[in-house]
Design a protein around this motif. Sequence first.
Motif, PDB file in Angstrom:
ATOM      1  N   GLY A 215      44.353  -7.888 124.423  1.00  0.00           N
ATOM      2  CA  GLY A 215      44.074  -8.647 125.635  1.00  0.00           C
ATOM      3  C   GLY A 215      43.637  -7.716 126.758  1.00  0.00           C
ATOM      4  O   GLY A 215      43.336  -6.538 126.524  1.00  0.00           O
ATOM      5  N   PHE A 216      43.655  -8.232 127.971  1.00  0.00           N
ATOM      6  CA  PHE A 216      43.052  -7.497 129.083  1.00  0.00           C
ATOM      7  C   PHE A 216      44.053  -7.070 130.159  1.00  0.00           C
ATOM      8  O   PHE A 216      43.723  -6.252 131.012  1.00  0.00           O
ATOM      9  CB  PHE A 216      41.947  -8.365 129.712  1.00  0.00           C
ATOM     10  N   LYS A 217      45.257  -7.630 130.119  1.00  0.00           N
ATOM     11  CA  LYS A 217      46.254  -7.228 131.120  1.00  0.00           C
ATOM     12  C   LYS A 217      46.731  -5.815 130.782  1.00  0.00           C
ATOM     13  O   LYS A 217      46.742  -5.431 129.593  1.00  0.00           O
ATOM     14  CB  LYS A 217      47.443  -8.191 131.080  1.00  0.00           C
ATOM     15  N   PRO A 218      47.203  -5.071 131.788  1.00  0.00           N
ATOM     16  CA  PRO A 218      47.647  -3.695 131.522  1.00  0.00           C
ATOM     17  C   PRO A 218      48.665  -3.612 130.381  1.00  0.00           C
ATOM     18  O   PRO A 218      48.553  -2.757 129.507  1.00  0.00           O
ATOM     19  CB  PRO A 218      48.253  -3.254 132.852  1.00  0.00           C
ATOM     20  N   GLU A 219      49.646  -4.520 130.388  1.00  0.00           N
ATOM     21  CA  GLU A 219      50.674  -4.459 129.337  1.00  0.00           C
ATOM     22  C   GLU A 219      50.082  -4.786 127.966  1.00  0.00           C
ATOM     23  O   GLU A 219      50.498  -4.234 126.937  1.00  0.00           O
ATOM     24  CB  GLU A 219      51.865  -5.375 129.668  1.00  0.00           C
ATOM     25  N   GLU A 220      49.086  -5.674 127.931  1.00  0.00           N
ATOM     26  CA  GLU A 220      48.432  -6.006 126.656  1.00  0.00           C
ATOM     27  C   GLU A 220      47.639  -4.802 126.143  1.00  0.00           C
ATOM     28  O   GLU A 220      47.591  -4.525 124.947  1.00  0.00           O
ATOM     29  CB  GLU A 220      47.509  -7.213 126.833  1.00  0.00           C
ATOM     30  N   LEU A 221      47.016  -4.096 127.073  1.00  0.00           N
ATOM     31  CA  LEU A 221      46.251  -2.912 126.675  1.00  0.00           C
ATOM     32  C   LEU A 221      47.175  -1.823 126.130  1.00  0.00           C
ATOM     33  O   LEU A 221      46.851  -1.163 125.140  1.00  0.00           O
ATOM     34  CB  LEU A 221      45.459  -2.372 127.880  1.00  0.00           C
ATOM     35  N   VAL A 222      48.312  -1.641 126.791  1.00  0.00           N
ATOM     36  CA  VAL A 222      49.273  -0.617 126.322  1.00  0.00           C
ATOM     37  C   VAL A 222      49.691  -0.925 124.885  1.00  0.00           C
ATOM     38  O   VAL A 222      49.673  -0.056 124.006  1.00  0.00           O
ATOM     39  CB  VAL A 222      50.508  -0.564 127.252  1.00  0.00           C
ATOM     40  N   ILE A 223      50.023  -2.189 124.633  1.00  0.00           N
ATOM     41  CA  ILE A 223      50.463  -2.568 123.279  1.00  0.00           C
ATOM     42  C   ILE A 223      49.306  -2.429 122.284  1.00  0.00           C
ATOM     43  O   ILE A 223      49.473  -1.916 121.172  1.00  0.00           O
ATOM     44  CB  ILE A 223      51.047  -3.998 123.300  1.00  0.00           C
ATOM     45  N   GLY A 224      48.108  -2.844 122.706  1.00  0.00           N
ATOM     46  CA  GLY A 224      46.947  -2.746 121.812  1.00  0.00           C
ATOM     47  C   GLY A 224      46.616  -1.301 121.461  1.00  0.00           C
ATOM     48  O   GLY A 224      46.312  -0.978 120.307  1.00  0.00           O
ATOM     49  N   ILE A 225      46.695  -0.418 122.440  1.00  0.00           N
ATOM     50  CA  ILE A 225      46.362   0.998 122.191  1.00  0.00           C
ATOM     51  C   ILE A 225      47.461   1.668 121.364  1.00  0.00           C
ATOM     52  O   ILE A 225      47.174   2.466 120.467  1.00  0.00           O
ATOM     53  CB  ILE A 225      46.119   1.723 123.539  1.00  0.00           C
TER      54      ILE A 225
END
Length: 350
Positions: A208-218
Amino acid sequence: MDLQTCLDYLKNYNGEEVSFMEVCGSHTEAIAKSGIKTIISDKIHLVSGPGCPVCVSPSGYVDKLVELAFSKDTVVATFGDMMRVPGSKGSLNDAAGQGADVTMVYSPMDVIKLAEESPDKTFVFAAVGFETTIPVYTLLLDHVVANDIKNIKLLTALKVMPPIIDWLCANNANVDGFIAPGHVSVITGSDYYIGLSKKHKIPFSVSGFKPEELVIGIYGLLKMWENKDTPDYKLVRNFYPSVVTAEGNAEAKRQINKYFTPAKARWRGIGDVDDSGLYLREEYLCYDAGSFNLDSDIKLNKACRCGDVLMGKIDSTECPLFGKLCTPTNPEGACMVSTEGSCYVKAITK
Ligand code: SF4
């Protein structure tokens, strides 16, 4: 997955250097705005790929739009970003300043009203975009076809993701894993990347695009990369299940397939990539404004490094024109034009 655990892992990572590429302009923007690059290990490089549809449209396409805008009784309708993309004889903005007929719209559907109000003019929509935007063009086509509207046409520079990802992997792009495009994946589904992940043994993380979503995605991407040699380890994971399914949106895919067919397309700064473009099918070519063979792509300034930026080989700041001859207010290359362009994003967040 606990956010703090993911963040700590990314922050303290001290393994081999890795380079993860996002191929979505909205991710480019979101990553820059989140400041995530400053809070993760400097051994994890986040690079921007060819995910901005405006940035990858070749100069020949812009030249054709300019030519049409100067044609008698023809109006070119476009999104705002496209107005500033340089062609070999200037941009649509330049053409408008010289009297060409160009109008900016917020949606392709806006053209319907314009065409009704001026039946003596032909409205050509500059149809750029990836799988995310293409369904909107099919809605416009549904209306145009159903109502037998003769004065709306498309000039297409539509692109699809898998062939360019395949090309990047096969042509030494600087990438160890992909942050799969979130919006594109809504249409295509996350299974779309399985074939590519197996072919190139490279992981994909749908984020996703929210900061927390990016952290989990990365974090998920890094774990997949670390385990990529483990037999049967999954190399595609969907960390955006609230909107992305494995199969995607069947109706949108059916609509795309109804009107468009794949063929070779030119990507600005990169070159020709087989089957990476979508063109109107033969039965709908009466709605095409001349989209074929617009593949000239001159380098407007020989020092421009857009191609290397789009392949993740250099950071935008390594281009000799960055911040000097090429700025958001005076773009030399297409990556500096759109708010989703990697050089633009770098320039405004530096
Ligand atoms: Fe192209 Fe400008 Fe970016 Fe250089 S700074 S790569 S010229 S867009």
